[in-house]
Enzyme design. Sequence first.
Site, short mmCIF file in Angstrom:
data_model
loop_
_atom_site.label_atom_id
_atom_site.label_comp_id
_atom_site.label_asym_id
_atom_site.label_seq_id
_atom_site.Cartn_x
_atom_site.Cartn_y
_atom_site.Cartn_z
N ASP A 82 0.87 -1.17 0.00
CA ASP A 82 0.00 0.00 0.00
C ASP A 82 0.91 1.22 0.00
O ASP A 82 2.06 1.17 0.42
CB ASP A 82 -0.93 -0.02 1.23
CG ASP A 82 -2.09 0.95 1.06
OD1 ASP A 82 -2.94 1.01 1.95
OD2 ASP A 82 -2.12 1.67 0.03
N ASP A 131 -7.64 -7.70 1.24
CA ASP A 131 -6.68 -7.76 2.35
C ASP A 131 -7.42 -7.33 3.60
O ASP A 131 -8.28 -6.43 3.53
CB ASP A 131 -5.49 -6.81 2.10
CG ASP A 131 -5.77 -5.41 2.64
OD1 ASP A 131 -6.34 -4.61 1.88
OD2 ASP A 131 -5.44 -5.12 3.82
C1 LIG Z 1 -11.57 -1.81 9.92
O1 LIG Z 1 -10.20 -2.10 10.08
C2 LIG Z 1 -9.37 -0.97 10.21
O2 LIG Z 1 -9.32 -0.25 8.98
C3 LIG Z 1 -8.26 -0.76 8.18
C4 LIG Z 1 -8.90 -1.51 7.06
N1 LIG Z 1 -9.62 -0.59 6.23
C5 LIG Z 1 -8.99 0.01 5.20
N2 LIG Z 1 -9.61 0.85 4.37
C6 LIG Z 1 -8.68 1.31 3.52
C7 LIG Z 1 -8.77 2.26 2.51
C8 LIG Z 1 -7.60 2.60 1.80
C9 LIG Z 1 -7.60 3.61 0.77
O3 LIG Z 1 -8.64 4.23 0.45
N3 LIG Z 1 -6.43 3.91 0.16
C10 LIG Z 1 -5.28 3.27 0.48
N4 LIG Z 1 -4.13 3.62 -0.18
N5 LIG Z 1 -5.21 2.31 1.42
C11 LIG Z 1 -6.36 1.97 2.10
C12 LIG Z 1 -6.28 1.01 3.12
C13 LIG Z 1 -7.44 0.69 3.84
N6 LIG Z 1 -7.67 -0.15 4.91
C14 LIG Z 1 -7.42 -1.66 9.05
O4 LIG Z 1 -6.07 -1.24 8.96
C15 LIG Z 1 -7.97 -1.45 10.43
O5 LIG Z 1 -7.24 -0.45 11.12
#
Ligand SMILES: CO[C@@H]1O[C@H](CNc2nc3cc4c(=O)[nH]c(N)nc4cc3[nH]2)[C@@H](O)[C@H]1O
Length: 375
Positions: free
Chosen positions: A90, A270
Amino acid sequence: MFELLATDPSSSARRGRLTTPHGVIETPIFMPVGTQATVKAVHPQELRSLDAQIILGNTYHLWVRPGTEIIGAAGGLHKFMNWDRPILTDSGGFQVFSLAKLRKLKEEGCYFNNHVDGTPMFLGPETAMEIQATLGSDIAMLFDECTPWPCKHEDARSSMELTLRWARRCRDWIDKHQPQTGGGAQLHFGIVQGSTFEDLRQRCAREMVAMGFSGYAIGGLSVGEPEEDMMRIAEWTCPLLPQNQARYAMGLGTPPQIVELIARGIDMFDCVLPTRLARNGTAYTHDGPMNLRNNKFAKDFRPLSEDTHPLCQGFSRAYIRHLINTQEVLGLRLISLHNLHFYLSLASRARLAIEQGCFAEFRAEVVARYQNRPE
Ligand SMILES: CO[C@@H]1O[C@H](CNc2nc3cc4c(=O)[nH]c(N)nc4cc3[nH]2)[C@@H](O)[C@H]1O
Protein backbone atom coordinates in the site's frame (compact mmCIF):
# COMPACT_ATOMS: atom_id res chain seq x y z
CA MET A 1 -1.33 -9.30 -16.89
CA PHE A 2 -4.75 -10.54 -15.72
CA GLU A 3 -6.55 -13.43 -17.45
CA LEU A 4 -10.28 -13.85 -16.96
CA LEU A 5 -10.75 -17.64 -16.75
CA ALA A 6 -14.42 -18.03 -15.85
CA THR A 7 -17.47 -16.00 -14.86
CA ASP A 8 -20.44 -17.00 -12.72
CA PRO A 9 -23.89 -17.03 -14.37
CA SER A 10 -25.66 -16.12 -11.09
CA SER A 11 -23.55 -13.06 -10.19
CA SER A 12 -20.59 -10.89 -11.22
CA ALA A 13 -18.12 -13.28 -9.57
CA ARG A 14 -15.03 -14.02 -11.67
CA ARG A 15 -12.25 -16.58 -11.63
CA GLY A 16 -8.98 -15.04 -12.79
CA ARG A 17 -5.20 -15.30 -12.86
CA LEU A 18 -2.86 -12.36 -12.23
CA THR A 19 0.77 -12.71 -13.37
CA THR A 20 3.33 -10.70 -11.40
CA PRO A 21 7.17 -10.59 -11.37
CA HIS A 22 7.34 -13.03 -8.41
CA GLY A 23 4.62 -15.39 -9.49
CA VAL A 24 1.06 -16.07 -10.50
CA ILE A 25 -1.91 -15.25 -8.26
CA GLU A 26 -5.18 -17.21 -8.60
CA THR A 27 -8.21 -15.00 -7.94
CA PRO A 28 -10.43 -14.47 -5.99
CA ILE A 29 -7.57 -14.21 -3.49
CA PHE A 30 -7.10 -13.22 0.16
CA MET A 31 -3.82 -11.40 0.93
CA PRO A 32 -2.45 -11.76 4.49
CA VAL A 33 -1.30 -8.43 5.91
CA GLY A 34 2.43 -8.19 6.60
CA THR A 35 2.66 -4.46 7.38
CA GLN A 36 6.18 -4.33 8.89
CA ALA A 37 7.76 -7.00 6.63
CA THR A 38 6.20 -9.87 8.54
CA VAL A 39 2.79 -11.46 8.82
CA LYS A 40 2.76 -11.23 12.61
CA ALA A 41 3.89 -14.44 14.34
CA VAL A 42 3.89 -16.47 11.12
CA HIS A 43 7.00 -17.91 9.39
CA PRO A 44 7.24 -17.59 5.56
CA GLN A 45 7.32 -21.40 5.27
CA GLU A 46 4.08 -21.57 7.25
CA LEU A 47 2.60 -18.98 4.86
CA ARG A 48 3.55 -21.21 1.94
CA SER A 49 2.02 -24.23 3.72
CA LEU A 50 -1.16 -22.13 4.03
CA ASP A 51 -0.96 -21.55 0.24
CA ALA A 52 -0.63 -17.78 0.73
CA GLN A 53 0.10 -16.60 -2.80
CA ILE A 54 0.66 -12.89 -2.07
CA ILE A 55 1.06 -10.80 1.08
CA LEU A 56 0.86 -7.09 1.87
CA GLY A 57 3.61 -4.72 2.94
CA ASN A 58 3.26 -1.04 3.78
CA THR A 59 5.17 1.91 2.37
CA TYR A 60 4.60 4.23 5.33
CA HIS A 61 5.64 1.74 8.02
CA LEU A 62 8.69 0.37 6.17
CA TRP A 63 9.84 3.87 5.23
CA VAL A 64 9.64 4.96 8.89
CA ARG A 65 11.24 1.71 10.10
CA PRO A 66 13.70 0.27 9.11
CA GLY A 67 13.86 2.79 6.22
CA THR A 68 14.37 2.42 2.49
CA GLU A 69 18.16 2.72 2.80
CA ILE A 70 18.34 -0.57 4.73
CA ILE A 71 15.75 -2.41 2.63
CA GLY A 72 17.39 -1.13 -0.55
CA ALA A 73 20.80 -2.32 0.68
CA ALA A 74 19.22 -5.76 1.38
CA GLY A 75 18.22 -5.94 -2.28
CA GLY A 76 14.58 -5.15 -1.75
CA LEU A 77 11.72 -6.29 0.47
CA HIS A 78 11.57 -9.90 -0.81
CA LYS A 79 15.20 -10.57 0.11
CA PHE A 80 14.95 -8.58 3.34
CA MET A 81 12.05 -10.68 4.65
CA ASN A 82 12.97 -13.98 2.94
CA TRP A 83 9.69 -14.14 0.99
CA ASP A 84 9.99 -15.08 -2.70
CA ARG A 85 6.31 -14.91 -3.68
CA PRO A 86 4.38 -11.75 -4.70
CA ILE A 87 4.05 -8.72 -2.44
CA LEU A 88 1.57 -5.86 -2.78
CA THR A 89 2.52 -2.62 -1.01
CA ASP A 90 0.00 0.00 0.00
CA SER A 91 1.22 3.50 -0.82
CA GLY A 92 1.15 4.97 2.68
CA GLY A 93 -1.64 7.50 2.21
CA PHE A 94 -4.07 5.65 4.44
CA GLN A 95 -1.49 5.16 7.22
CA VAL A 96 -0.38 8.81 7.14
CA PHE A 97 -3.99 9.79 7.81
CA SER A 98 -4.65 7.06 10.36
CA LEU A 99 -1.34 6.99 12.26
CA ALA A 100 0.86 10.05 11.79
CA LYS A 101 0.66 13.11 14.01
CA LEU A 102 0.31 16.79 13.12
CA ARG A 103 -0.59 16.15 9.52
CA LYS A 104 -0.73 19.00 6.99
CA LEU A 105 -2.36 18.01 3.70
CA LYS A 106 -1.16 20.12 0.77
CA GLU A 107 -1.49 19.84 -3.01
CA GLU A 108 2.04 18.46 -3.20
CA GLY A 109 1.43 15.78 -0.59
CA CYS A 110 1.26 15.33 3.16
CA TYR A 111 3.60 16.80 5.79
CA PHE A 112 3.51 14.96 9.12
CA ASN A 113 5.44 13.88 12.21
CA ASN A 114 5.89 10.13 12.14
CA HIS A 115 4.14 8.04 14.81
CA VAL A 116 7.36 6.51 16.19
CA ASP A 117 9.60 9.43 17.21
CA GLY A 118 7.82 12.45 15.77
CA THR A 119 10.42 13.12 13.04
CA PRO A 120 8.94 15.54 10.49
CA MET A 121 8.42 13.79 7.12
CA PHE A 122 6.77 14.38 3.75
CA LEU A 123 4.97 11.83 1.59
CA GLY A 124 3.57 12.65 -1.83
CA PRO A 125 2.84 10.79 -5.08
CA GLU A 126 6.41 10.78 -6.42
CA THR A 127 7.91 9.86 -3.03
CA ALA A 128 5.46 6.97 -2.63
CA MET A 129 6.38 5.68 -6.10
CA GLU A 130 10.13 5.97 -5.35
CA ILE A 131 9.79 4.11 -2.04
CA GLN A 132 7.79 1.28 -3.62
CA ALA A 133 10.31 1.02 -6.46
CA THR A 134 13.05 0.57 -3.83
CA LEU A 135 10.94 -1.98 -1.92
CA GLY A 136 10.54 -3.84 -5.20
CA SER A 137 6.98 -4.97 -4.51
CA ASP A 138 5.19 -6.75 -7.35
CA ILE A 139 2.14 -4.47 -7.09
CA ALA A 140 2.49 -0.85 -5.97
CA MET A 141 -0.57 1.20 -5.03
CA LEU A 142 -0.91 4.80 -6.20
CA PHE A 143 -0.73 7.55 -3.60
CA ASP A 144 -4.27 8.64 -2.81
CA GLU A 145 -6.34 10.33 -0.14
CA CYS A 146 -8.65 7.88 1.62
CA THR A 147 -11.72 10.06 2.02
CA PRO A 148 -12.93 9.95 5.64
CA TRP A 149 -16.46 8.71 6.31
CA PRO A 150 -18.97 10.26 6.69
CA CYS A 151 -18.48 13.37 4.58
CA LYS A 152 -20.48 15.82 2.51
CA HIS A 153 -20.65 15.51 -1.28
CA GLU A 154 -18.56 18.64 -1.84
CA ASP A 155 -15.80 17.36 0.48
CA ALA A 156 -15.87 13.91 -1.14
CA ARG A 157 -15.61 15.58 -4.55
CA SER A 158 -12.59 17.70 -3.65
CA SER A 159 -10.91 14.70 -1.99
CA MET A 160 -11.59 12.51 -5.03
CA GLU A 161 -10.29 15.23 -7.38
CA LEU A 162 -7.09 15.44 -5.31
CA THR A 163 -6.69 11.65 -5.66
CA LEU A 164 -7.09 12.03 -9.44
CA ARG A 165 -4.45 14.78 -9.62
CA TRP A 166 -2.11 12.64 -7.51
CA ALA A 167 -2.83 9.65 -9.78
CA ARG A 168 -1.80 11.77 -12.78
CA ARG A 169 1.48 12.60 -11.05
CA CYS A 170 2.05 8.90 -10.29
CA ARG A 171 1.33 8.11 -13.93
CA ASP A 172 3.89 10.70 -15.08
CA TRP A 173 6.44 9.34 -12.59
CA ILE A 174 5.92 5.75 -13.82
CA ASP A 175 6.17 6.80 -17.48
CA LYS A 176 9.43 8.60 -16.73
CA HIS A 177 11.11 6.12 -14.35
CA GLN A 178 9.54 2.71 -15.07
CA PRO A 179 8.52 2.82 -18.75
CA GLN A 180 9.13 -0.92 -19.26
CA THR A 181 6.07 -3.20 -19.01
CA GLY A 182 5.67 -6.99 -18.72
CA GLY A 183 8.28 -9.43 -17.40
CA GLY A 184 9.83 -8.14 -14.20
CA ALA A 185 8.15 -4.73 -14.33
CA GLN A 186 6.38 -3.59 -11.14
CA LEU A 187 2.59 -3.34 -11.58
CA HIS A 188 0.71 -0.21 -10.44
CA PHE A 189 -2.91 -0.22 -9.28
CA GLY A 190 -5.10 2.86 -9.37
CA ILE A 191 -7.42 3.53 -6.41
CA VAL A 192 -11.00 4.73 -6.91
CA GLN A 193 -12.37 7.14 -4.33
CA GLY A 194 -15.67 9.05 -4.15
CA SER A 195 -17.01 8.06 -0.74
CA THR A 196 -20.68 7.00 -0.78
CA PHE A 197 -21.68 9.07 -3.84
CA GLU A 198 -22.45 7.22 -7.08
CA ASP A 199 -21.63 10.15 -9.39
CA LEU A 200 -18.22 10.65 -7.76
CA ARG A 201 -17.36 6.94 -7.75
CA GLN A 202 -18.25 6.62 -11.43
CA ARG A 203 -16.38 9.77 -12.46
CA CYS A 204 -13.30 8.65 -10.51
CA ALA A 205 -13.41 5.15 -12.01
CA ARG A 206 -13.68 6.52 -15.57
CA GLU A 207 -10.84 9.04 -15.15
CA MET A 208 -8.61 6.53 -13.31
CA VAL A 209 -9.12 3.88 -16.01
CA ALA A 210 -8.38 6.49 -18.70
CA MET A 211 -4.88 6.90 -17.22
CA GLY A 212 -4.27 3.18 -17.80
CA PHE A 213 -3.03 1.19 -14.79
CA SER A 214 -2.46 -2.57 -14.34
CA GLY A 215 -5.38 -3.03 -11.98
CA TYR A 216 -7.77 -1.00 -9.85
CA ALA A 217 -8.65 -0.86 -6.16
CA ILE A 218 -11.77 0.45 -4.57
CA GLY A 219 -10.53 2.69 -1.75
CA GLY A 220 -12.37 4.60 0.95
CA LEU A 221 -14.07 1.42 2.18
CA SER A 222 -13.86 -0.27 5.58
CA VAL A 223 -13.63 3.16 7.18
CA GLY A 224 -16.83 2.87 9.23
CA GLU A 225 -19.41 3.09 6.43
CA PRO A 226 -22.52 0.89 6.68
CA GLU A 227 -22.24 -2.50 4.96
CA GLU A 228 -25.01 -1.65 2.50
CA ASP A 229 -23.02 1.38 1.34
CA MET A 230 -19.93 -0.84 0.95
CA MET A 231 -21.86 -3.25 -1.27
CA ARG A 232 -23.52 -0.46 -3.31
CA ILE A 233 -20.15 1.22 -3.93
CA ALA A 234 -18.81 -2.09 -5.33
CA GLU A 235 -21.90 -2.40 -7.55
CA TRP A 236 -21.45 1.14 -8.93
CA THR A 237 -17.72 0.86 -9.46
CA CYS A 238 -16.88 -2.65 -10.74
CA PRO A 239 -18.84 -2.36 -14.03
CA LEU A 240 -16.69 0.68 -14.94
CA LEU A 241 -13.42 -1.19 -14.36
CA PRO A 242 -11.91 -3.22 -17.22
CA GLN A 243 -13.18 -6.83 -17.31
CA ASN A 244 -9.63 -8.00 -18.11
CA GLN A 245 -7.94 -6.37 -15.13
CA ALA A 246 -7.95 -7.20 -11.42
CA ARG A 247 -10.17 -5.40 -8.89
CA TYR A 248 -9.06 -5.04 -5.24
CA ALA A 249 -11.24 -4.01 -2.27
CA MET A 250 -8.84 -2.47 0.25
CA GLY A 251 -9.11 -3.42 3.92
CA LEU A 252 -12.00 -5.87 3.54
CA GLY A 253 -13.62 -7.79 5.14
CA THR A 254 -15.49 -10.29 7.25
CA PRO A 255 -16.04 -13.72 5.63
CA PRO A 256 -19.61 -12.93 4.44
CA GLN A 257 -18.51 -9.48 3.20
CA ILE A 258 -15.73 -11.06 1.15
CA VAL A 259 -18.15 -13.55 -0.45
CA GLU A 260 -20.69 -10.80 -1.18
CA LEU A 261 -17.98 -8.60 -2.73
CA ILE A 262 -16.73 -11.51 -4.86
CA ALA A 263 -20.34 -11.78 -6.10
CA ARG A 264 -20.13 -8.10 -7.13
CA GLY A 265 -16.92 -8.56 -9.14
CA ILE A 266 -14.05 -8.05 -6.67
CA ASP A 267 -10.99 -10.29 -7.13
CA MET A 268 -8.56 -9.33 -4.33
CA PHE A 269 -8.88 -8.69 -0.60
CA ASP A 270 -6.68 -7.76 2.35
CA CYS A 271 -7.81 -7.54 5.96
CA VAL A 272 -6.11 -7.32 9.35
CA LEU A 273 -9.02 -9.09 11.09
CA PRO A 274 -7.72 -12.71 10.89
CA THR A 275 -4.35 -11.81 12.43
CA ARG A 276 -5.43 -8.87 14.62
CA LEU A 277 -8.37 -10.72 16.22
CA ALA A 278 -6.16 -13.80 16.71
CA ARG A 279 -4.08 -11.75 19.11
CA ASN A 280 -7.07 -11.24 21.38
CA GLY A 281 -8.14 -14.88 21.22
CA THR A 282 -10.81 -14.86 18.52
CA ALA A 283 -10.86 -17.80 16.09
CA TYR A 284 -12.95 -17.83 12.92
CA THR A 285 -15.32 -20.72 12.26
CA HIS A 286 -17.95 -21.39 9.60
CA ASP A 287 -20.57 -20.51 12.21
CA GLY A 288 -18.97 -17.19 13.19
CA PRO A 289 -16.16 -15.89 15.40
CA MET A 290 -15.36 -17.81 18.61
CA ASN A 291 -13.66 -15.91 21.46
CA LEU A 292 -11.56 -18.54 23.16
CA ARG A 293 -10.99 -16.38 26.24
CA ASN A 294 -14.60 -17.14 27.15
CA ASN A 295 -14.92 -19.25 30.33
CA LYS A 296 -17.19 -21.71 28.59
CA PHE A 297 -14.14 -23.11 26.79
CA ALA A 298 -12.26 -23.78 30.08
CA LYS A 299 -13.01 -27.52 29.89
CA ASP A 300 -13.86 -27.76 26.21
CA PHE A 301 -11.37 -30.39 25.04
CA ARG A 302 -12.73 -30.53 21.49
CA PRO A 303 -10.30 -29.48 18.76
CA LEU A 304 -10.20 -25.79 17.86
CA SER A 305 -12.14 -26.65 14.72
CA GLU A 306 -12.68 -29.68 12.47
CA ASP A 307 -11.48 -27.50 9.59
CA THR A 308 -8.07 -26.14 10.57
CA HIS A 309 -4.43 -26.02 9.50
CA PRO A 310 -2.34 -29.18 10.20
CA LEU A 311 -0.13 -27.15 12.56
CA CYS A 312 -3.24 -26.37 14.66
CA GLN A 313 -4.43 -29.99 14.94
CA GLY A 314 -4.08 -31.74 18.31
CA PHE A 315 -4.71 -28.62 20.41
CA SER A 316 -7.96 -28.30 22.37
CA ARG A 317 -10.00 -25.14 22.88
CA ALA A 318 -9.27 -25.40 26.62
CA TYR A 319 -5.52 -25.47 25.98
CA ILE A 320 -5.56 -22.56 23.55
CA ARG A 321 -7.78 -20.60 25.96
CA HIS A 322 -5.10 -21.19 28.65
CA LEU A 323 -2.34 -19.95 26.30
CA ILE A 324 -4.27 -16.78 25.43
CA ASN A 325 -5.15 -16.06 29.06
CA THR A 326 -1.50 -16.37 30.05
CA GLN A 327 -0.26 -14.34 27.04
CA GLU A 328 1.74 -17.34 25.82
CA VAL A 329 3.10 -16.65 22.30
CA LEU A 330 2.03 -20.09 21.06
CA GLY A 331 -1.60 -19.08 21.62
CA LEU A 332 -1.54 -16.18 19.21
CA ARG A 333 0.50 -18.20 16.75
CA LEU A 334 -2.01 -21.08 16.69
CA ILE A 335 -5.02 -18.79 16.26
CA SER A 336 -3.22 -16.68 13.63
CA LEU A 337 -2.41 -19.81 11.63
CA HIS A 338 -5.98 -21.05 12.04
CA ASN A 339 -7.56 -17.73 11.02
CA LEU A 340 -5.30 -17.34 7.99
CA HIS A 341 -6.18 -20.91 7.01
CA PHE A 342 -9.86 -19.97 7.35
CA TYR A 343 -9.58 -16.87 5.14
CA LEU A 344 -7.28 -18.44 2.56
CA SER A 345 -9.43 -21.55 2.24
CA LEU A 346 -12.56 -19.37 1.96
CA ALA A 347 -10.98 -17.77 -1.13
CA SER A 348 -9.87 -21.15 -2.46
CA ARG A 349 -13.41 -22.55 -2.03
CA ALA A 350 -14.79 -19.51 -3.86
CA ARG A 351 -12.39 -20.11 -6.79
CA LEU A 352 -13.50 -23.76 -7.00
CA ALA A 353 -17.20 -22.84 -6.75
CA ILE A 354 -16.89 -20.38 -9.66
CA GLU A 355 -14.99 -22.97 -11.72
CA GLN A 356 -17.65 -25.61 -11.01
CA GLY A 357 -20.63 -23.30 -11.62
CA CYS A 358 -21.94 -23.60 -8.05
CA PHE A 359 -20.97 -20.17 -6.67
CA ALA A 360 -24.62 -19.32 -5.89
CA GLU A 361 -24.88 -22.32 -3.55
CA PHE A 362 -21.46 -21.56 -1.99
CA ARG A 363 -22.45 -17.92 -1.42
CA ALA A 364 -25.80 -18.84 0.14
CA GLU A 365 -24.19 -21.43 2.46
CA VAL A 366 -21.40 -19.15 3.73
CA VAL A 367 -23.70 -16.18 4.38
CA ALA A 368 -26.51 -18.23 5.96
CA ARG A 369 -24.23 -20.20 8.27
CA TYR A 370 -22.02 -17.36 9.51
CA GLN A 371 -23.34 -15.48 12.53
CA ASN A 372 -21.51 -12.26 13.19
CA ARG A 373 -21.87 -12.59 16.97
CA PRO A 374 -18.92 -14.27 18.76
CA GLU A 375 -19.92 -17.76 20.00
C1 LIG B 1 -11.57 -1.81 9.92
O1 LIG B 1 -10.20 -2.10 10.08
C2 LIG B 1 -9.37 -0.97 10.21
O2 LIG B 1 -9.32 -0.25 8.98
C3 LIG B 1 -8.26 -0.76 8.18
C4 LIG B 1 -8.90 -1.51 7.06
N1 LIG B 1 -9.62 -0.59 6.23
C5 LIG B 1 -8.99 0.01 5.20
N2 LIG B 1 -9.61 0.85 4.37
C6 LIG B 1 -8.68 1.31 3.52
C7 LIG B 1 -8.77 2.26 2.51
C8 LIG B 1 -7.60 2.60 1.80
C9 LIG B 1 -7.60 3.61 0.77
O3 LIG B 1 -8.64 4.23 0.45
N3 LIG B 1 -6.43 3.91 0.16
C10 LIG B 1 -5.28 3.27 0.48
N4 LIG B 1 -4.13 3.62 -0.18
N5 LIG B 1 -5.21 2.31 1.42
C11 LIG B 1 -6.36 1.97 2.10
C12 LIG B 1 -6.28 1.01 3.12
C13 LIG B 1 -7.44 0.69 3.84
N6 LIG B 1 -7.67 -0.15 4.91
C14 LIG B 1 -7.42 -1.66 9.05
O4 LIG B 1 -6.07 -1.24 8.96
C15 LIG B 1 -7.97 -1.45 10.43
O5 LIG B 1 -7.24 -0.45 11.12
